[in-house]
Write a protein that holds these residues in place. Structure first.
Motif, PDB file in Angstrom:
ATOM      1  N   GLU A  89     -11.196 -13.338   6.714  1.00  0.00           N
ATOM      2  CA  GLU A  89     -10.288 -12.314   7.250  1.00  0.00           C
ATOM      3  C   GLU A  89     -10.263 -11.066   6.378  1.00  0.00           C
ATOM      4  OE1 GLU A  89      -9.630 -15.506   6.918  1.00  0.00           O
ATOM      5  OE2 GLU A  89      -9.289 -16.189   8.991  1.00  0.00           O
ATOM      6  N   LEU A  92     -12.797  -8.698   7.612  1.00  0.00           N
ATOM      7  CA  LEU A  92     -12.433  -7.983   8.843  1.00  0.00           C
ATOM      8  C   LEU A  92     -11.479  -6.834   8.530  1.00  0.00           C
ATOM      9  CD1 LEU A  92     -12.568  -7.701  11.873  1.00  0.00           C
ATOM     10  CD2 LEU A  92     -10.819  -9.472  12.092  1.00  0.00           C
ATOM     11  N   LEU A  93     -10.490  -7.107   7.691  1.00  0.00           N
ATOM     12  CA  LEU A  93      -9.531  -6.045   7.351  1.00  0.00           C
ATOM     13  C   LEU A  93     -10.239  -4.922   6.597  1.00  0.00           C
ATOM     14  CD1 LEU A  93      -6.274  -7.981   6.368  1.00  0.00           C
ATOM     15  CD2 LEU A  93      -7.133  -7.339   8.609  1.00  0.00           C
ATOM     16  N   ARG A  96     -12.307  -2.838   9.118  1.00  0.00           N
ATOM     17  CA  ARG A  96     -11.465  -1.952   9.929  1.00  0.00           C
ATOM     18  C   ARG A  96     -11.042  -0.736   9.113  1.00  0.00           C
ATOM     19  NH1 ARG A  96      -7.531  -6.743  12.432  1.00  0.00           N
ATOM     20  NH2 ARG A  96      -8.906  -7.354  14.149  1.00  0.00           N
ATOM     21  N   ARG A 106      -6.066  -2.784  23.414  1.00  0.00           N
ATOM     22  CA  ARG A 106      -6.200  -4.121  23.996  1.00  0.00           C
ATOM     23  C   ARG A 106      -5.665  -4.109  25.427  1.00  0.00           C
ATOM     24  NH1 ARG A 106      -5.165  -8.466  19.021  1.00  0.00           N
ATOM     25  NH2 ARG A 106      -7.039  -7.824  17.916  1.00  0.00           N
ATOM     26  N   ARG A 134      -2.437  -0.965  19.394  1.00  0.00           N
ATOM     27  CA  ARG A 134      -1.935  -1.567  18.161  1.00  0.00           C
ATOM     28  C   ARG A 134      -2.425  -0.756  16.957  1.00  0.00           C
ATOM     29  NH1 ARG A 134      -4.605  -7.142  15.718  1.00  0.00           N
ATOM     30  NH2 ARG A 134      -3.571  -7.055  13.697  1.00  0.00           N
ATOM     31  N   TYR A 141      -0.139  -5.678   6.752  1.00  0.00           N
ATOM     32  CA  TYR A 141      -1.476  -6.210   6.512  1.00  0.00           C
ATOM     33  C   TYR A 141      -2.101  -5.604   5.249  1.00  0.00           C
ATOM     34  CZ  TYR A 141      -2.377  -8.682  10.938  1.00  0.00           C
ATOM     35  OH  TYR A 141      -2.379  -9.568  11.976  1.00  0.00           O
ATOM     36  N   ASP A 243      -0.363  -7.581  16.720  1.00  0.00           N
ATOM     37  CA  ASP A 243      -1.153  -8.805  16.628  1.00  0.00           C
ATOM     38  C   ASP A 243      -0.479  -9.912  17.433  1.00  0.00           C
ATOM     39  OD1 ASP A 243      -3.110 -10.650  15.639  1.00  0.00           O
ATOM     40  OD2 ASP A 243      -1.596 -11.402  14.245  1.00  0.00           O
TER      41      ASP A 243
HETATM   42  C1  IPM Z   1      -6.890 -10.200  15.488  1.00  0.00           C
HETATM   43  C2  IPM Z   1      -6.966 -11.319  14.493  1.00  0.00           C
HETATM   44  C3  IPM Z   1      -6.988 -10.731  13.092  1.00  0.00           C
HETATM   45  C4  IPM Z   1      -5.717  -9.916  12.912  1.00  0.00           C
HETATM   46  C5  IPM Z   1      -7.163 -11.749  11.952  1.00  0.00           C
HETATM   47  C6  IPM Z   1      -8.384 -12.619  12.147  1.00  0.00           C
HETATM   48  C7  IPM Z   1      -7.183 -11.095  10.607  1.00  0.00           C
HETATM   49  O1  IPM Z   1      -5.895 -12.210  14.653  1.00  0.00           O
HETATM   50  O2  IPM Z   1      -7.834  -9.396  15.529  1.00  0.00           O
HETATM   51  O3  IPM Z   1      -5.918 -10.121  16.241  1.00  0.00           O
HETATM   52  O4  IPM Z   1      -4.673 -10.480  12.558  1.00  0.00           O
HETATM   53  O5  IPM Z   1      -5.773  -8.707  13.105  1.00  0.00           O
END
Ligand code: IPM
Ligand code: MN
Length: 353
Positions: A89, A92-93, A96, A106, A134, A141, A243
């Protein structure tokens, strides 16, 4: 059209759903005479296994020099023990944040043939067409995290500028839709939410007087989303509320597996991913729903490559495939489920362009 697209399959069902998204990209490339360069990169748990880090430098630089990034899903039990310091994770953060994609779109639409697939009554969900915006690169986060012997804390910070840019993004989308914006916060408790509400009110009055604005507390929003989901057009909210609420909202459509997302920043480059996770429980069995990924490809074509006709053709092909009964286990009636590959195939055969 010439484009470089970074492909990040990730973990669990990620590679399986990405394979179908890539087949759609290739088919559209062939038909439209486009020149797409697809560059596959390790990311998430798969990258930890390979290099020790979830976002290797070469993956990051490839994404930064690409026109768009298509991502499957990340994470899994192998990398999630609480004592582990390196987690998928984080990658991913970091991605982004590095791409500056602060606006996470979304959309939730209830497909006409699937109003019975939701656990909610079909008369409540039929006709739902809403769009969550979002905030994706701020809030709890990304605030300072502390761990001491007997306590832990996560700081939630928002700047005026971060709120201004996300509300502008949401308001522009509301203008193109039904002209209504609901801003979700917890202003009765949180200071960041009081700032959020002030800034949203000011920006909307000054710059978008024609968009109807309503403020809603997050707990009430969670309730209204299942009580009267059709009333919503565009919803804008901070990172963590978004989220949680978007997982809730996905159930209106019947399955988490159906929903795409686009994460956008100042320029055209975007990060596109289905909103579902890596689903380790069904990974490797070829039964995951690829439609969230295929619809993310459609968003990529529209927002990063400017290929609106291709995007619409792909969305229509998915709708036609669902109509024809090409449904994976998450949305199928008992005994009639198709595989991930068959669902992808059903889209390709209905792609008219
Ligand atoms: C999302 C996921 C991510 C988030 C996780 C995997 C870090 O749940 O893309 O919604 O919380 O943003
Ligand atoms: Mn989530």
């Amino acid at each position: 059209m010439k484009a470089r697209i970074a492909i990040l399959p990730g973990d669990g069902i990620g590679p399986e759903v990405i394979a179908e998204g890539v087949r759609c990209l290739r088919a559209l490339q062939l038909r439209g005479g486009h020149d797409f360069t697809l560059i596959e990169c390790p990311f998430g748990g798969a990258a930890i296994d390979l290099t020790g880090e979830p976002l290797p430098k070469t993956t990051l630089t490839t994404c930064q020099s690409a026109d768009a990034v298509l991502l499957g899903a990340i994470g899994g039990p192998k990398w999630s023990a609480p004592e582990l310091k390196v987690r998928p994770e984080q990658g991913l953060l970091a991605l982004r944040r590095a791409l500056g994609v602060y606006a996470n779109l979304r959309p939730v639409q209830v497909h006409r043939a699937l109003s019975g697939a939701s656990t909610l009554k079909s008369e409540v969900v039929t006709g739902v067409d809403l769009l969550f915006v979002r905030e994706l690169t701020g809030g709890i986060y990304f605030g300072e995290k502390r761990r001491e012997a007997h306590q832990a804390s996560d700081l939630c910070v928002y700047t005026v500028e971060e709120i201004e840019r996300i509300v502008r993004a949401a308001a522009r989308l509301a203008e193109q839709r039904r002209g209504r914006l609901v801003s979700i916060d917890k202003a009765n408790v949180l200071e960041t939410s009081r700032l959020w509400r002030e800034v949203v009110t000011r920006v909307m009055r000054a710059e978008f007087p024609q968009v109807a604005l309503e403020h809603m507390l997050v707990d009430a929003a969670a309730m209204h989303l299942v009580r009267r989901p059709r009333d919503f057009d565009v919803l804008v909210t901070e990172n963590m509320f978004g989220d949680i609420l978007t997982d809730e909202a996905s159930m209106l459509a019947g399955s988490l597996g159906l929903l795409p997302s686009a994460s956008l920043g100042a320029g055209r480059r975007g990060l596109y991913e289905p909103i579902h996770g890596s689903a380790p429980d069904i990974a490797g069995r070829g039964i995951a729903n690829p439609y969230g990924t295929v619809l993310s490809v459609a968003l990529l074509l529209r927002h990063s490559l400017g290929l609106a006709a291709e995007a619409t053709a792909l969305e229509q092909a998915v709708a036609a495939a669902i109509d024809a009964g090409a449904r994976t286990a998450d949305i199928a009636a008992d005994g009639s489920a198709v595989t991930t590959r068959e669902a992808g195939e059903a889209v390709l055969t209905r792609l008219s362009l």
